[in-house]
Design a protein around this motif. Structure first.
Motif, PDB file in Angstrom:
ATOM      1  N   UNK A 195      -7.712 -15.683  -3.125  1.00 50.94           N
ATOM      2  CA  UNK A 195      -6.894 -15.580  -1.907  1.00 50.94           C
ATOM      3  C   UNK A 195      -7.792 -15.199  -0.731  1.00 50.94           C
ATOM      4  N   UNK A 196      -7.506 -15.817   0.399  1.00 53.22           N
ATOM      5  CA  UNK A 196      -8.315 -15.498   1.585  1.00 53.22           C
ATOM      6  C   UNK A 196      -8.067 -14.031   1.977  1.00 53.22           C
ATOM      7  N   UNK A 197      -9.154 -13.321   2.264  1.00 53.88           N
ATOM      8  CA  UNK A 197      -9.081 -11.865   2.415  1.00 53.88           C
ATOM      9  C   UNK A 197      -8.124 -11.403   3.521  1.00 53.88           C
ATOM     10  N   UNK A 198      -8.083 -12.169   4.621  1.00 50.39           N
ATOM     11  CA  UNK A 198      -7.220 -11.733   5.734  1.00 50.39           C
ATOM     12  C   UNK A 198      -5.745 -11.741   5.324  1.00 50.39           C
ATOM     13  N   UNK A 199      -5.338 -12.821   4.655  1.00 48.55           N
ATOM     14  CA  UNK A 199      -3.937 -12.898   4.234  1.00 48.55           C
ATOM     15  C   UNK A 199      -3.669 -11.842   3.155  1.00 48.55           C
ATOM     16  N   UNK A 200      -4.621 -11.682   2.254  1.00 47.28           N
ATOM     17  CA  UNK A 200      -4.460 -10.688   1.189  1.00 47.28           C
ATOM     18  C   UNK A 200      -4.251  -9.299   1.793  1.00 47.28           C
ATOM     19  N   UNK A 201      -5.031  -8.990   2.824  1.00 53.17           N
ATOM     20  CA  UNK A 201      -4.897  -7.676   3.478  1.00 53.17           C
ATOM     21  C   UNK A 201      -3.519  -7.529   4.113  1.00 53.17           C
ATOM     22  N   UNK A 202      -3.005  -8.612   4.708  1.00 47.16           N
ATOM     23  CA  UNK A 202      -1.650  -8.546   5.317  1.00 47.16           C
ATOM     24  C   UNK A 202      -0.595  -8.261   4.252  1.00 47.16           C
ATOM     25  N   UNK A 203      -0.738  -8.936   3.106  1.00 44.30           N
ATOM     26  CA  UNK A 203       0.255  -8.737   2.031  1.00 44.30           C
ATOM     27  C   UNK A 203       0.160  -7.304   1.510  1.00 44.30           C
ATOM     28  N   UNK A 204      -1.056  -6.830   1.331  1.00 43.93           N
ATOM     29  CA  UNK A 204      -1.236  -5.459   0.808  1.00 43.93           C
ATOM     30  C   UNK A 204      -0.634  -4.434   1.773  1.00 43.93           C
ATOM     31  N   UNK A 205      -0.900  -4.638   3.054  1.00 45.47           N
ATOM     32  CA  UNK A 205      -0.381  -3.725   4.078  1.00 45.47           C
ATOM     33  C   UNK A 205       1.152  -3.684   4.042  1.00 45.47           C
ATOM     34  N   UNK A 206       1.746  -4.874   3.925  1.00 47.17           N
ATOM     35  CA  UNK A 206       3.214  -4.956   3.890  1.00 47.17           C
ATOM     36  C   UNK A 206       3.744  -4.300   2.614  1.00 47.17           C
ATOM     37  N   UNK A 207       3.037  -4.468   1.508  1.00 48.28           N
ATOM     38  CA  UNK A 207       3.487  -3.871   0.233  1.00 48.28           C
ATOM     39  C   UNK A 207       3.439  -2.347   0.320  1.00 48.28           C
ATOM     40  N   UNK A 208       2.390  -1.825   0.948  1.00 47.98           N
ATOM     41  CA  UNK A 208       2.301  -0.357   1.093  1.00 47.98           C
ATOM     42  C   UNK A 208       3.440   0.136   1.991  1.00 47.98           C
ATOM     43  N   UNK A 209       3.651  -0.566   3.093  1.00 51.25           N
ATOM     44  CA  UNK A 209       4.727  -0.146   4.019  1.00 51.25           C
ATOM     45  C   UNK A 209       6.080  -0.172   3.303  1.00 51.25           C
ATOM     46  N   UNK A 210       6.231  -1.079   2.329  1.00 51.63           N
ATOM     47  CA  UNK A 210       7.502  -1.175   1.598  1.00 51.63           C
ATOM     48  C   UNK A 210       7.581  -0.137   0.472  1.00 51.63           C
ATOM     49  N   UNK A 211       6.480   0.563   0.209  1.00 46.17           N
ATOM     50  CA  UNK A 211       6.538   1.645  -0.780  1.00 46.17           C
ATOM     51  C   UNK A 211       5.618   1.507  -1.979  1.00 46.17           C
ATOM     52  N   UNK A 212       4.735   0.492  -2.014  1.00 45.54           N
ATOM     53  CA  UNK A 212       3.850   0.334  -3.182  1.00 45.54           C
ATOM     54  C   UNK A 212       2.881   1.509  -3.260  1.00 45.54           C
ATOM     55  N   UNK A 213       2.675   2.009  -4.489  1.00 40.27           N
ATOM     56  CA  UNK A 213       1.741   3.122  -4.695  1.00 40.27           C
ATOM     57  C   UNK A 213       0.401   2.626  -5.233  1.00 40.27           C
ATOM     58  N   UNK A 214       0.425   1.431  -5.848  1.00 39.41           N
ATOM     59  CA  UNK A 214      -0.801   0.843  -6.407  1.00 39.41           C
ATOM     60  C   UNK A 214      -0.854  -0.620  -5.992  1.00 39.41           C
TER      61      UNK A 214
END
Ligand code: KIV
Ligand code: ZN
Length: 386
Positions: free
Chosen positions: A147-166
């Protein structure tokens, strides 16, 4: 020096059990889960509850039996999967839901036949729903390796904001090179907002034989959880081998890391999983293979007999293996023969030893290995001649 803890997430019962022909019944899964807890893993991924009634029941039974480890259930980013997983984990003292979706363009366009924006929205919805059931939510970005790193970072950021712990960053196809995978983890550690609230996790497959190297590159660049299986079992070429990453961290204090795994239980855990899954461990498998501490060439045997560390970087007792073994073959020297004879109670002086060695070589040229029964006969024959 204070070292940082690496969480060991064992997925033998989920990713490992996806191996064709390795199906385990519930009783066998419970036995393995108990052994994993004794081994000291931090997280047991017990299964994929929505996949079958049997897997649901196994996850529920493991959740009920497990005392210390976190028990985790896999889901797709699908509402019903998440509800079913939450149900299976109801009795867990430390439940974790592991949800996620493919993020590489290949997955987005060819598998999911959708858009990046839709994937992002589904990821957020899945994490939020999982979070409504359990505090501990792990998000996986399937095929993160490609996965392209920029998009991956966006998804990770959104997952954390939604409550992901890992945040699990799988190299699903085992494609990455270690420096690329390490750089990906570093990029996320440096660029994802809110990353201090989540743990980055490695999940590497072994299609190019790089799963262990990639996992170590990951933890060297900020990941603090490794996902792995006993004996490296898993689909295709398998997953990262637990015993390898644990011993690398232990043998290299310079990494500044530690795990809570009781390494003395590695050998018996490997044997248990191999037996229950009917999956033989290759003899030259690192740490737990039958030959991992066996020496058969004369030069190596001479060194090991004088000082074990000349040819061994791990004390076999540290991983629960019986001992270093001196295997007698046509490549073995006098020192090894004398050593093995002595262990059997025969102390031969030089001339007798020379005679025994000549007979030994003739025998060794005819068969793969000279065993104790052969040595008794050999020693008696030499004594009778003397
Ligand atoms: O390899 C992979 O991407 C996986 C995920 C489902 C976590 O096993
Ligand atoms: Zn996997």
């Amino acid at each position: 020096m204070a070292t940082q803890k690496i969480q060991i997430f064992d997925t033998t019962l989920r990713d490992g059990e996806q191996v064709p022909g390795c199906k385990l019944n519930q009783q066998e899964k419970l036995v393995i889960a108990r052994q994993l807890e004794a081994l000291g893993v931090d997280v047991i991924e017990a299964g994929f509850p929505v996949s079958s009634p049997g897997d649901f029941a196994a996850v529920a039974a493991i959740a009920a039996q497990t005392k210390d480890a976190t028990v985790c259930g896999l889901t797709r980013a699908v509402e019903n999967d998440i509800r079913v997983a939450a149900d299976a984990l109801r009795q867990a003292r430390r439940p974790r839901i592991h949800t996620g979706i493919g993020t590489s363009d290949l997955h987005v366009q060819q598998k999911l036949r959708t858009t990046r924006e839709d994937v992002l929205a589904r990821a957020v919805a899945a994490v939020k729903l999982a979070k409504s059931f359990v505090e501990d939510v792990e998000f996986y970005a399937e095929d993160a390796g490609r996965t392209d790193n920029e998009f991956l970072a966006r998804v990770c950021e959104a997952a954390i904001a939604a409550g992901a712990t890992v945040l699990n960053i799988p190299d699903t196809t085992g494609y990455c090179l270690p420096h690329e995978y390490g750089a990906k983890i570093k990029y996320l550690a440096d660029n994802v907002r809110g990353i201090e609230r989540a743990t980055l996790s490695t999940h590497c497959h072994n299609d190019l034989g790089l799963a262990t190297a990639n996992s170590i590159a990951g933890v060297s660049n900020g990941a603090r959880q490794i996902e792995c299986t006993i004996n490296g079992v898993g689909e295709r070429a398998g997953n990262t081998a637990l015993e390898e990453v644990v011993m690398i961290v232990r043998q290299h204090p310079g990494l500044g890391l530690h795990t809570n795994v009781r390494t003395q239980l590695l050998t018996e855990t490997s044997a248990l999983v191999s037996h229950l899954m009917s999956m033989t461990v290759q003899a030259n498998k690192a740490i737990v293979g039958a030959n991992a501490f066996a020496h058969s060439s004369g030069i190596h045997q001479d060194g090991v007999i004088k000082c074990r560390e000349t040819y061994e970087i791990i004390d076999p007792k540290e991983v629960g293996a019986v001992d270093s073994s001196i295997v007698l073959t046509a490549r073995s020297g006098r020192a090894a023969l004398a050593y093995r004879l002595q262990k059997l109670g025969y102390h031969l002086e030089r001339p007798a030893l020379n005679a025994a060695y000549a007979s030994f070589l003739q025998l060794a040229d005819r068969q793969r290995e000279v065993i104790d029964d052969d040595l008794h006969l050999l020693a008696i024959e030499v004594r009778n001649v003397a």
